[in-house]
Design a protein around this motif. Structure first.
Motif, PDB file in Angstrom:
ATOM      1  N   LEU A  57      -3.324 -10.088  -0.708  1.00 13.42           N
ATOM      2  CA  LEU A  57      -2.122  -9.699  -1.631  1.00 13.42           C
ATOM      3  C   LEU A  57      -2.204  -9.418  -2.992  1.00 13.42           C
ATOM      4  N   GLU A  92      -0.250  -4.540   2.904  1.00 17.28           N
ATOM      5  CA  GLU A  92       0.501  -3.946   2.215  1.00 17.28           C
ATOM      6  C   GLU A  92       0.363  -2.399   2.723  1.00 17.28           C
ATOM      7  N   TRP A  93       1.850  -1.982   2.371  1.00 17.17           N
ATOM      8  CA  TRP A  93       1.842  -0.392   2.943  1.00 17.17           C
ATOM      9  C   TRP A  93       0.746   0.351   2.336  1.00 17.17           C
TER      10      TRP A  93
END
Length: 672
Positions: free
Chosen positions: A70, A308-309
């Motif tokens: 992240l 995460e996209w």
């Protein structure tokens, strides 16, 4: 015999649950996390155990891999691929997250393009070696990395290596010889499946976090040894199984979503105990809410996950959906004058206004304090006093903007937060063809029980359950986790020209790999389950279909095809007569290591006695509501709503239209 210890490292608190295997007793506690050094919080919490020799085993849920991904704080990775394919990670997919957002920027992979290099080799789509590996070129490449001294990890992804891995394996050997201190991830070991973008992204992520995970798990083992903790320590996989620290270091992508799995495991075991086949779990914390399902006694798994996209990670994991709705979610008025709650959170510092740490923005927790649902004097069992006046002051601007009383505005905040969570529940229920009326809502996390009654009503779920230790439920689940290994491989077959020998060989190989890995971890009593991913010819996405086929006889194949037809019809509402394709083979091996005998509580000899009462605002206004202490409740106690059941880490809010009973294990069973 000794303590089986589950530890869940969270952003604010590190949770502990100890199961005494001799006395069959459970104990739960928590202490503040130490983000700069998560191991420090573990060692602090272990002081609750007087004699470390009494610890029989430690199961750890950690966010080390999640946070590294992240935050983008991992290793500098070199990407090694077949000549002509270095741009696969950078091209990614052609879709966009938001179709009309012209300012959107595609996420970059965890590798710089200058560190993406090509080697001469080629394996064809049938698995035949078209061009041999240029080993001299690979050796020169390794030497150049060693000379520069900048590369910290290597990801190797060659074309069609999921069919023939010899070139990837040889590259790994060469790098191990010439760069012995640089970890190497090869796609055949990380994700031996087709679709180059997913395979490259997953392998790059594995390499990116390898040094980080190795340092932290190595530090954990070192500190345990230094403090005389000799017990075996394992870490939780994203699929809900345990793996040794050494195995996690070698394949860190398997613990990318380690922590939230514990709650689903504990819910599943609780359901088995109570004979409840269908559950929907709701884990509401301070910042987010995680939801998942257990259907017919089985948790749902997925490989469709993105940290995460635009950065997919295709390893098997429990299918958990997360939204930005928690106790710290901030309420605000948007530009159109509409009330919005979340996803922005007040976090732990300054936190909600009622924490008295300088926060001024209204949150869901502040709203619950205003409504009397959370006690300002008895928060966290009295360990933390809340500022009720600050909560009202924070909600007041919302009330003024809406033309409502402070209590009505607080209720509006709670209802919008509930609506957000109902949306999440629908994604795992109605959107999957499941009827909410067939499920029991299991609410946990510190913020879950205050909302369980409302969510039952708004999501049309007739029964609810608040388990023991809701604030430490994931750590509780770790004490019950089994060892689990998933193996998968792309093997394309057609229903019209089915090659049963190839199918049998592929399945047998995967079964052997599962048994071998579990044996290496000390497990020999293994249960094997098998499935295949199938689709109609021309489709681009597959359904996972369970199978017991071994030799793939005509009868086994016919049963497999009919099962696919039926499941496709149930999921999408139609079936076709077209022939089908089998794309991937999947095998799971499990070894039971988490047997736990749930303690039975004392039987009630009279009605439950409240310890006090206070006004609580429900939809009709203020209602004088009795307050019960959960530790005082006995098996068989029945409590009509309205009621509050307080405990150290949470409070269960029972609205006037609900009632609850206490089962023999101490769970709170709620019904309309």
């Amino acid at each position: 015999m000794g303590y089986r210890l589950g530890i869940d490292i969270g952003g604010t608190f590190t949770d502990f649950v100890a199961y005494d295997e001799q006395n069959r007793a459970l104990k739960a506690w928590k202490n503040l996390s130490t983000p700069h050094d998560p191991i420090q919080a573990i060692m602090t919490g272990l002081r609750e155990i007087e004699d470390f020799d009494d610890i029989a085993g430690i199961r750890l849920g950690t966010t080390v891999a999640t946070n590294a991904l992240l935050e983008g704080k991992g290793a500098r990775v070199a990407y090694v691929t077949t000549r002509g394919f270095r741009d696969v990670p950078f091209i990614g997919r052609g879709n966009r997250r938001h179709h009309y957002d012209l300012a959107w920027v595609k996420p970059k992979p965890f590798v710089m393009r200058r560190d993406a290099v090509e080697v001469d080799e080629r394996v064809g789509p049938s698995g035949d070696v078209v061009e041999p590996l240029d080993e001299a070129g690979v050796a020169a490449l390794a030497d150049s990395f060693a000379e520069a001294g900048e590369i910290e990890a290597i990801a190797v992804v060659l074309l069609h290596s999921y069919l023939t891995p010899v070139h990837e394996q040889r590259i790994k050997e060469i790098f191990a010889e010439r760069l012995p201190n640089v970890p190497v991830s090869i796609s055949y070991e990380v994700l031996p499946k087709w679709k180059e973008h997913f395979r490259s992204s997953t392998t790059i992520c594995d390499a990116f976090i390898k040094p980080v995970v190795e340092r932290q798990l190595g530090s954990l083992r070192s500190q345990l040894d230094e403090h005389g903790v000799k017990a075996k320590a394992v870490v939780m996989r994203s699929n809900g199984g345990e793996m040794t620290l050494e195995a996690a270091t070698g394949s860190p992508i398997q613990i990318a979503v380690s922590g939230p799995t514990g709650g689903v495991i504990a819910a599943k075991r609780t359901a088995e105990l109570l004979g409840l086949p269908n559950l929907v779990t709701l884990d509401m914390g301070g910042t987010s809410t995680d939801v998942s399902t257990v259907v017919d006694g089985k948790e749902k798994f997925t490989t469709d996950f993105e940290i995460e996209w635009g950065r997919p990670i295709q390893v098997p994991m429990i299918d958990i959906r997360t939204i930005g709705a928690g106790g710290g979610s901030i309420a605000r008025m948007d530009v159109g004058g509409m009330l919005v709650v979340g996803p922005e959170s007040a976090g732990a510092n300054p936190g909600p206004a009622c924490y008295g740490k300088g926060g001024t923005k209204p949150t869901v927790t502040d709203a619950n304090v205003v409504l009397g649902r959370i006690s300002a004097a008895n928060f966290l069992g009295g360990a933390m006093a809340l500022d009720a006046a600050a909560a009202r002051a924070a909600v007041a601007p919302i009330a003024e903007a809406l033309g409502l009383s402070v209590e009505e505005a607080a209720l509006a905040i709670v209802r919008i937060a509930n609506n957000n969570m109902v949306g999440a529940l629908h994604t795992v229920l109605t959107e999957q063809g499941l009827d909410p009326r067939d499920f029991v809502l299991v609410a946990f996390g510190g913020a879950g029980p205050p909302h369980v009654s409302d969510l039952m009503t708004e999501a049309s779920i007739p029964k609810g359950l608040v388990p023991n230790f809701p604030g430490q439920f994931s750590a509780f689940g770790f004490t019950m986790a089994d060892a689990r290994v998933d193996r998968y491989r792309t093997v394309q077959l057609n229903s019209r020209f089915f090659d049963r020998d190839r199918a049998a060989a592929a399945m047998s190989a995967l079964v052997g790999e599962c048994r071998a890995e579990l044996a290496a971890q000390g497990h020999h009593d293994v249960t094997i389950t098998k499935s295949v991913e199938m689709r109609y010819l021309g489709q681009n996405y597959e359904l996972e279909i369970p199978t017991v086929a071994e030799s793939f006889t005509d009868a086994e194949v016919a049963e497999l095809l009919e099962t696919f037809h039926s499941q496709h019809d149930a999921r999408f509402g139609f079936r076709l007569s077209d022939h089908m394709e089998i794309v991937n083979f999947l095998v799971t091996g499990t070894a039971r290591t988490g047997e736990l005998e749930f303690p039975v509580i004392e039987e009630a000899t009279g009605p439950a006695a409240s310890v006090s009462s206070r006004p609580v605002w429900f939809s009709g206004g203020w209602v004088e509501t009795p307050v019960y202490v959960r530790d005082d409740l006995k098996a068989g106690h029945a409590i009509p709503g309205p009621a509050l059941i307080e405990e150290n880490a949470s409070v269960t809010v029972l609205d006037p239209a609900k009632s609850l009973t206490v089962d023999r294990y101490g769970n709170l069973l709620i019904s309309a």
